[in-house]
Design an enzyme around this catalytic site. Sequence first.
Site, mmCIF file in Angstrom:
data_model
loop_
_atom_site.group_PDB
_atom_site.id
_atom_site.type_symbol
_atom_site.label_atom_id
_atom_site.label_comp_id
_atom_site.label_asym_id
_atom_site.label_seq_id
_atom_site.Cartn_x
_atom_site.Cartn_y
_atom_site.Cartn_z
ATOM 1 N N ASN D 31 0.832 -1.196 0.000
ATOM 2 C CA ASN D 31 0.000 0.000 0.000
ATOM 3 C C ASN D 31 0.863 1.241 0.000
ATOM 4 O O ASN D 31 1.955 1.252 0.547
ATOM 5 C CB ASN D 31 -0.962 0.012 1.218
ATOM 6 C CG ASN D 31 -0.272 -0.424 2.497
ATOM 7 O OD1 ASN D 31 0.528 0.318 3.052
ATOM 8 N ND2 ASN D 31 -0.552 -1.633 2.970
ATOM 9 N N SER D 47 -8.286 -1.412 2.167
ATOM 10 C CA SER D 47 -7.779 -2.733 2.568
ATOM 11 C C SER D 47 -8.262 -3.841 1.635
ATOM 12 O O SER D 47 -9.444 -3.911 1.292
ATOM 13 C CB SER D 47 -8.254 -3.034 3.996
ATOM 14 O OG SER D 47 -7.765 -4.276 4.430
ATOM 15 N N GLY D 48 -7.342 -4.694 1.221
ATOM 16 C CA GLY D 48 -7.703 -5.930 0.530
ATOM 17 C C GLY D 48 -8.291 -5.778 -0.855
ATOM 18 O O GLY D 48 -8.822 -6.742 -1.400
ATOM 19 N N SER D 76 -6.457 0.592 4.464
ATOM 20 C CA SER D 76 -5.463 -0.469 4.634
ATOM 21 C C SER D 76 -5.317 -0.865 6.099
ATOM 22 O O SER D 76 -5.351 -0.002 6.993
ATOM 23 C CB SER D 76 -4.108 0.034 4.127
ATOM 24 O OG SER D 76 -3.071 -0.793 4.588
ATOM 25 N N SER D 77 -5.123 -2.143 6.364
ATOM 26 C CA SER D 77 -4.913 -2.604 7.740
ATOM 27 C C SER D 77 -3.626 -2.024 8.334
ATOM 28 O O SER D 77 -3.437 -2.056 9.538
ATOM 29 C CB SER D 77 -4.885 -4.134 7.776
ATOM 30 O OG SER D 77 -3.848 -4.625 6.958
ATOM 31 N N ASP D 78 -2.745 -1.498 7.470
ATOM 32 C CA ASP D 78 -1.503 -0.890 7.958
ATOM 33 C C ASP D 78 -1.632 0.624 8.176
ATOM 34 O O ASP D 78 -0.629 1.309 8.381
ATOM 35 C CB ASP D 78 -0.375 -1.164 6.943
ATOM 36 C CG ASP D 78 -0.090 -2.647 6.803
ATOM 37 O OD1 ASP D 78 0.201 -3.290 7.828
ATOM 38 O OD2 ASP D 78 -0.177 -3.171 5.687
ATOM 39 N N ASP D 122 24.635 5.177 -3.415
ATOM 40 C CA ASP D 122 23.986 6.273 -4.142
ATOM 41 C C ASP D 122 22.712 6.722 -3.421
ATOM 42 O O ASP D 122 22.189 7.806 -3.703
ATOM 43 C CB ASP D 122 23.592 5.818 -5.560
ATOM 44 C CG ASP D 122 24.772 5.828 -6.526
ATOM 45 O OD1 ASP D 122 25.735 6.573 -6.288
ATOM 46 O OD2 ASP D 122 24.719 5.087 -7.532
ATOM 47 N N HIS D 173 8.778 -9.094 9.115
ATOM 48 C CA HIS D 173 7.632 -8.597 8.386
ATOM 49 C C HIS D 173 8.087 -8.195 6.969
ATOM 50 O O HIS D 173 8.254 -9.079 6.133
ATOM 51 C CB HIS D 173 6.984 -7.449 9.164
ATOM 52 C CG HIS D 173 5.704 -6.942 8.600
ATOM 53 N ND1 HIS D 173 4.924 -6.007 9.238
ATOM 54 C CD2 HIS D 173 5.074 -7.225 7.446
ATOM 55 C CE1 HIS D 173 3.862 -5.754 8.485
ATOM 56 N NE2 HIS D 173 3.933 -6.480 7.400
ATOM 57 N N TYR D 231 24.886 15.224 -9.662
ATOM 58 C CA TYR D 231 24.112 14.203 -10.357
ATOM 59 C C TYR D 231 22.748 14.790 -10.713
ATOM 60 O O TYR D 231 22.165 15.519 -9.921
ATOM 61 C CB TYR D 231 23.929 12.977 -9.475
ATOM 62 C CG TYR D 231 23.174 11.851 -10.152
ATOM 63 C CD1 TYR D 231 23.842 10.869 -10.864
ATOM 64 C CD2 TYR D 231 21.773 11.804 -10.081
ATOM 65 C CE1 TYR D 231 23.151 9.849 -11.497
ATOM 66 C CE2 TYR D 231 21.078 10.794 -10.724
ATOM 67 C CZ TYR D 231 21.763 9.818 -11.423
ATOM 68 O OH TYR D 231 21.071 8.811 -12.054
#
Lengths: 233, 233, 233, 233
Positions: D31, D47-48, D76-78, D122, D173, D231
């Site tokens: 997510n 979620s899901g 989201s469950s997070d 980098d 995790h 860069y």
Amino acid sequence: MKSAYQSIKEACYEANMQLPQLGLVLFTFGNASVADRSAGVFAIKPSGVPYAMLKPEDIVIVDFEAVVVEGNKRPSSDTKTHAVLYKYWENVGGIVHTHSTYATAWAQTQLDIPILGTTHADHLTVDVPCAPPMDDAMIKGNYEHETGFQIMTDFKRRNYSYEEVEMILVGNHAPFTWGKSVEKAVYNSAVLEEVARMAYLSVTIRPDVPRLKDALIQKHYQRKHGTDAYYGQ
Amino acid sequence: MKSAYQSIKEACYEANMQLPQLGLVLFTFGNASVADRSAGVFAIKPSGVPYAMLKPEDIVIVDFEAVVVEGNKRPSSDTKTHAVLYKYWENVGGIVHTHSTYATAWAQTQLDIPILGTTHADHLTVDVPCAPPMDDAMIKGNYEHETGFQIMTDFKRRNYSYEEVEMILVGNHAPFTWGKSVEKAVYNSAVLEEVARMAYLSVTIRPDVPRLKDALIQKHYQRKHGTDAYYGQ
Amino acid sequence: MKSAYQSIKEACYEANMQLPQLGLVLFTFGNASVADRSAGVFAIKPSGVPYAMLKPEDIVIVDFEAVVVEGNKRPSSDTKTHAVLYKYWENVGGIVHTHSTYATAWAQTQLDIPILGTTHADHLTVDVPCAPPMDDAMIKGNYEHETGFQIMTDFKRRNYSYEEVEMILVGNHAPFTWGKSVEKAVYNSAVLEEVARMAYLSVTIRPDVPRLKDALIQKHYQRKHGTDAYYGQ
Amino acid sequence: MKSAYQSIKEACYEANMQLPQLGLVLFTFGNASVADRSAGVFAIKPSGVPYAMLKPEDIVIVDFEAVVVEGNKRPSSDTKTHAVLYKYWENVGGIVHTHSTYATAWAQTQLDIPILGTTHADHLTVDVPCAPPMDDAMIKGNYEHETGFQIMTDFKRRNYSYEEVEMILVGNHAPFTWGKSVEKAVYNSAVLEEVARMAYLSVTIRPDVPRLKDALIQKHYQRKHGTDAYYGQ
């Protein structure tokens, strides 16, 4: 005017084009050939032509002594190896050579690919043989011709039948596969690569992984290839 | 005239076609089936038909004794294994068998896939079981039928519920997964392959990698599958 | 009005666009350049521009002292390395730098990639050299300029010819490849990645894998590159 | 009528859709979220919901206490982990969580990913940190909320700045990455996966591979991110 070999030229072209589609070749690292037994010739990829530019009319026709019979291009540098196998193994209809990643990595180790599961046993009952590298005189001599004999010598030493075991690793080099048809030879190249990959993973998880037991080897091979086979239509 | 089993035939066809799309099968190395519990039958892939040529009308209908009820083709050679599982595990609605690379490599090692992270625990709370290879008499006998019993025996020995653990490796062979629906069974096959791949990487980085702690196993499984689950819609 | 360097700009653009197509670069992690020897300049990718947004007119023209001659963008941060190699290696027509996965992983180990098979010997007769990391003063100084010298110094120390060995790993960093043309340099980058991958697999199967025997090294290299080469058209 | 949060909803949708395109998520395993600091909210994936079915209007708006502000779907469950990081790390504009294969495999080992090359340097000057698994009380408590604190605690313990190190592995995790923008957070997830893969290969070739020397770490980081960075454009 159409070539008398139009049919094997097209089959050869189709087989070669499958090799990059199956992820088995990078650039020009492979070649497929198709025999016409009645005419005593085979069709093979021209040397060094990228697959993206290959056309059916580029395919070269050579006889079993590797002499070019028809074609404007030079045949694959591996042509003599194909020629030897066609000459002595009379029921081979197609041959494929690739440098597919996992099979070639095993060839570099000079080890047979151990038979560890039914995916392997569905196709052959023995470890995938790895022929030892040739001695220096053979390498410096008629190299690609000798490669064919190295393959046949290894089969004789092991007492294997080319009609039952349709694949080999040439040590330090790469795999060759064959079959009654070129379609079967292409199929065998893809199966070999997958079997090589699974064996790689299994031996790196568990270096002392046991060989597949004989009852399972026989069961899986026979249900697909035995006289009472019940796999397929 | 439409088949009375049109609905499961189409679901079976769709499920089978997902297997190559998810990268889980090469050539014909896999099969999915869908049960119709009220009719006492299931739909399964015909044996040896390449996915590219598979059509919904090729799907075969068999009963839970593996007897063909409808269809012009021979059903998958693994049909008896599916039949046994449907017969004894009454809430299974779909079954998938593949030779997916990483899961099969683990099966070849005869080791369970250790539970090492939450990706695994989101789906099951135990190591992915690997049933030992059958004894020779079972292999030489009614092999595919016995494969179903080998799976069930392993679950009994471990005291696992097929409704909680929806996957197994058959030692030296390859994975089977199942679910209430065939969509869930296909999903489980893809999850298993990814879990097998992550575990492969972890054990080759760190051979003594510790098992996931129990609190994390329970937390991740319960938040997705427990009575107070809060994952999904 | 067209640039006087239109031709190398377009060649440079095409070469750069091949790198993501061959799976050799992620995001902006690579660059290809093309020399125009008669004009004393080379064309190189602009710094930090994603391949998806790169246009031929973004390509920057610099001389062999790395001074910008034409272009609206800042050239690649690795420009000075390219400039040094073009300045001292007079037959180099194109240079490619990538962080391709397997080659870079070998560079991180500071080990040469051992020559283990004919796939490698088809392209070079020695291990793929890995230059040691530079000493701290060089790193803190004119770093990208020194990287070019580090590459040349390593070749001198090993007594290698840049016309025979067209690739190197810069230790802890990543590969550089080159060739008479940029097409060859791109080809070499892809070959190096595949050779690196095969060697990775072989050494993890068999840590004591033997080096390829000399007769095979010479045979495969000579049949493709020797005075009697018979590979290709 | 358009949502007041239309802009972050669309940015969140685009960022989430990039995750499967970059090969970083399977099914729903990830997510992305985007903060609107002036409104004190962030947009996050529901979620899901599979990526193939995700629509911009499905994106959920929540505040930094993880309370839903707008949206018909469950977030989201997070979500609580994202909320904690947004609340305490005030310059974070986007967060991404995936279970990408190599990064997750490292998380499963509970090891930091060692800094072995310039590809890594980098982007950050230290090993990619792996936070230890939480103690059981935290896991059984407000788990996703505690995950955010576990990440912050690990950064405090190591004295890392979230503005310099934009990624972490949560032990057992999976990875979290962030950045000033969600585009940077997505980029960081892809870079992390590639760095994890290269480190995997290097440590399996050479288990005693040395850490990158400090001069190279500083050089590569500073040329891209330092006050004298050269860069990019």
